[in-house]
Write an enzyme that holds these catalytic residues in place. Structure first.
Site, PDB file in Angstrom:
ATOM      1  N   CYS A  55      46.888  40.418  41.875  1.00  0.00           N
ATOM      2  CA  CYS A  55      48.324  40.605  41.646  1.00  0.00           C
ATOM      3  C   CYS A  55      48.579  42.104  41.473  1.00  0.00           C
ATOM      4  O   CYS A  55      47.633  42.890  41.352  1.00  0.00           O
ATOM      5  CB  CYS A  55      48.749  39.853  40.387  1.00  0.00           C
ATOM      6  SG  CYS A  55      47.842  40.424  38.935  1.00  0.00           S
ATOM      7  N   HIS A  85      39.783  38.955  34.190  1.00  0.00           N
ATOM      8  CA  HIS A  85      38.791  37.893  34.048  1.00  0.00           C
ATOM      9  C   HIS A  85      38.121  37.574  35.373  1.00  0.00           C
ATOM     10  O   HIS A  85      38.305  36.493  35.947  1.00  0.00           O
ATOM     11  CB  HIS A  85      39.449  36.657  33.430  1.00  0.00           C
ATOM     12  CG  HIS A  85      39.795  36.873  31.990  1.00  0.00           C
ATOM     13  ND1 HIS A  85      40.950  36.433  31.422  1.00  0.00           N
ATOM     14  CD2 HIS A  85      39.127  37.524  31.010  1.00  0.00           C
ATOM     15  CE1 HIS A  85      40.983  36.789  30.144  1.00  0.00           C
ATOM     16  NE2 HIS A  85      39.889  37.456  29.880  1.00  0.00           N
ATOM     17  N   GLU A 174      45.785  38.414  25.975  1.00  0.00           N
ATOM     18  CA  GLU A 174      47.210  38.717  26.181  1.00  0.00           C
ATOM     19  C   GLU A 174      48.072  38.110  25.078  1.00  0.00           C
ATOM     20  O   GLU A 174      48.975  38.764  24.543  1.00  0.00           O
ATOM     21  CB  GLU A 174      47.675  38.188  27.550  1.00  0.00           C
ATOM     22  CG  GLU A 174      49.138  38.524  27.806  1.00  0.00           C
ATOM     23  CD  GLU A 174      49.733  37.767  28.983  1.00  0.00           C
ATOM     24  OE1 GLU A 174      49.078  37.665  30.039  1.00  0.00           O
ATOM     25  OE2 GLU A 174      50.865  37.265  28.833  1.00  0.00           O
ATOM     26  N   CYS A 285      55.078  35.684  34.794  1.00  0.00           N
ATOM     27  CA  CYS A 285      55.270  36.826  35.690  1.00  0.00           C
ATOM     28  C   CYS A 285      55.474  36.332  37.123  1.00  0.00           C
ATOM     29  O   CYS A 285      55.050  35.227  37.481  1.00  0.00           O
ATOM     30  CB  CYS A 285      54.096  37.797  35.595  1.00  0.00           C
ATOM     31  SG  CYS A 285      52.663  37.278  36.498  1.00  0.00           S
ATOM     32  N   SER A 315      39.856  32.603  33.524  1.00  0.00           N
ATOM     33  CA  SER A 315      41.093  33.162  34.060  1.00  0.00           C
ATOM     34  C   SER A 315      42.181  32.099  33.964  1.00  0.00           C
ATOM     35  O   SER A 315      42.144  31.081  34.669  1.00  0.00           O
ATOM     36  CB  SER A 315      40.876  33.590  35.517  1.00  0.00           C
ATOM     37  OG  SER A 315      42.109  33.646  36.193  1.00  0.00           O
ATOM     38  N   ASN A 317      45.335  32.015  34.879  1.00  0.00           N
ATOM     39  CA  ASN A 317      46.158  31.692  36.055  1.00  0.00           C
ATOM     40  C   ASN A 317      45.361  30.901  37.091  1.00  0.00           C
ATOM     41  O   ASN A 317      45.910  30.036  37.771  1.00  0.00           O
ATOM     42  CB  ASN A 317      46.788  32.968  36.640  1.00  0.00           C
ATOM     43  CG  ASN A 317      45.805  33.796  37.437  1.00  0.00           C
ATOM     44  OD1 ASN A 317      45.636  33.589  38.620  1.00  0.00           O
ATOM     45  ND2 ASN A 317      45.117  34.725  36.785  1.00  0.00           N
TER      46      ASN A 317
HETATM   47  S1  SF4 Z   1      51.230  39.737  34.001  1.00  0.00           S
HETATM   48 FE1  SF4 Z   1      51.115  38.860  36.042  1.00  0.00          FE
HETATM   49  S2  SF4 Z   1      51.149  40.607  37.443  1.00  0.00           S
HETATM   50 FE2  SF4 Z   1      50.673  41.369  35.387  1.00  0.00          FE
HETATM   51  S3  SF4 Z   1      48.415  41.390  35.310  1.00  0.00           S
HETATM   52 FE3  SF4 Z   1      49.062  39.448  34.431  1.00  0.00          FE
HETATM   53  S4  SF4 Z   1      49.002  38.026  36.185  1.00  0.00           S
HETATM   54 FE4  SF4 Z   1      48.997  40.111  37.009  1.00  0.00          FE
END
Ligand code: SF4
Length: 416
Positions: A55, A85, A174, A285, A315, A317
């Site tokens: 990304c 990750h 995060e 995001c 990870s 996502n």
């Molecule tokens: S917030 Fe979205 S674009 Fe930013 S690093 Fe994480 S996954 Fe990637």
């Protein structure tokens, strides 16, 4: 002295472009994209999702890390932990001489003013940033703009007297960084809910808060001990809530969680008080959303026998991409191409059990096979290429040896 912080790169983008392309890009993947995201070889067809892989936030973080190494060749360069990750990317960074403060051999307290520390795309907690700033080291901040956007909302909630309810994993870097923003305002609080089941528990609590129940309260406090701010009192701190989320959660689930809280607050306080007691911002995001939308689209548009999803098991996502796919077709989430053990065996993370298993007979042994392929936001294209080539080998028959395709290095396309 205020710390030196690089937030917009180190003016060496062009100097590191070559090594980045060499380490992470793939000509084959570019060819597949140009071929309508389709790769065909013998009985194999691979459909690549239209959005996948690195990304914008990860791209930038990796770029800045390489720039930092180049800019400070004679200084120790550290990452606070995994930059993203993906084990392959982290290994490549180690190979550049970048060290990880989370390694047992490192002493994070020993960072000094000659050192350079890179902050990852998902950010660090306020406390960690303060500690590093005090050490006098040079900071390279790669925190993604989409993460900063979540922080902005959470800070505003705290300033306006709302508790932040964060849909995320309380142990994820995060989410820990995001939650720490709520504590910057005196009296600020947060609560992290993992999924709809946890949200339902909290929403029930909100609805029944007119009838205090000591055992229910004790159950709440125990259940969210690690997922809430110190001194969190569910009878006090759920009276005004603002929803946010880890940027990489399943977007449909985040929206549902937000709606669950909206409904609970409305039921408890009535329509008239809803706007003063409830706020919500969708902070998924766009890169995460695009990747999730792309696999939904792929599974709608194409007939797929099985999906392969590539990305680190930790990870978020990537796990969510696998979750979406597993609802429709057999799905194999592999950490990297090594998971493709043979045409009979695959080592992968089972959905939803989240344990690594080896599955036998995952690939049809004969006849046409249609494989859907995607990768998480921290997976570079060169790993996607290895997976494509390996699948090609596994499905090749004697009349069309894979070695030939490898030798020519050419993409065989469907007839027009
Ligand atoms: S917030 Fe979205 S674009 Fe930013 S690093 Fe994480 S996954 Fe990637």
């Amino acid at each position: 002295m205020p710390p030196v912080i690089f937030r917009k790169g180190l003016d060496l983008k062009h100097e590191v472009a070559g090594v980045l392309a060499e380490s992470y890009h793939s000509a084959l993947v570019q060819d597949i994209k140009a071929n309508d995201y389709r790769f065909s070889a013998g009985r194999l067809t691979i459909h690549l999702a239209r959005e996948f892989g690195f990304c914008y936030g990860v791209d930038r973080a990796v770029d800045y890390a390489y720039q930092a190494r180049k800019r400070f060749p004679d200084r120790r360069v550290f990452l606070t932990g995994e930059i993203i990750h993906n084990p392959h990317v982290n290994d490549q960074l180690r190979a550049q001489g970048i060290r990880f403060l989370t390694d047992p051999s490192e002493d994070a307290q020993a960072v000094g003013d000659r050192d350079v520390v890179i902050l990852p795309a998902f950010g660090v907690t306020v406390q960690e940033l303060q500690r590093l700033s005090t050490s006098g080291c040079t900071l390279v901040d790669t925190t993604c703009g989409s993460v900063l956007n979540v922080w902005k909302n959470v800070s505003r909630y705290a300033r306006d007297g709302y508790t932040s309810v964060i849909h995320g994993k309380y142990w994820h870097e995060e989410t820990r960084a995001t939650a720490s923003q709520a504590l910057e305002t005196p009296g600020g609080h947060y609560l992290v809910v993992l999924d709809k089941a946890e949200a339902a528990f909290v929403c029930d609590y909100i609805r029944s808060s007119t009838r205090p129940d000591a055992s229910r309260r004790a159950e709440f406090v125990t259940r969210f001990a690690q997922a809430s701010s110190q001194g969190f009192d569910p009878d006090v701190h759920l009276q005004r809530v603002g929803c946010a989320n880890q940027t990489t959660m399943l977007s449909t689930e985040s929206l549902e969680v937000g709606e669950m809280f909206r409904a609970a607050m409305r039921e408890r306080y009535g329509d008239g008080e809803l706007t003063s007691r409830f706020r919500a911002f969708d902070t998924i995001c766009s890169a995460t959303q695009d990747r999730q939308d792309a696999v939904v689209q792929l599974l709608d548009d194409e007939t797929i026998d099985l999906m392969v999803v590539i990305g680190g098991y930790n990870s978020s996502n990537t796990c969510n991409l696998a979750k979406i796919c597993a609802k429709k077709v057999p799905t194999y989430h592999i950490a990297d191409p090594d998971g493709l053990l043979s045409s009979q065996q695959i080592r992968h993370r089972a959905v939803p059990d989240q344990v690594e298993v080896v599955t036998e007979g995952w690939l049809p042994a004969a006849g046409p096979v249609s494989v859907g392929l995607t990768s998480g936001a921290s997976t570079p294209d060169n790993l996607v290429e290895v997976v494509v080539r390996t699948l090609e080998t596994f499905t090749a028959d004697a009349a069309c040896p894979p070695s030939l395709a490898k030798l020519t290095g050419e993409l065989r396309r469907d007839p027009p």
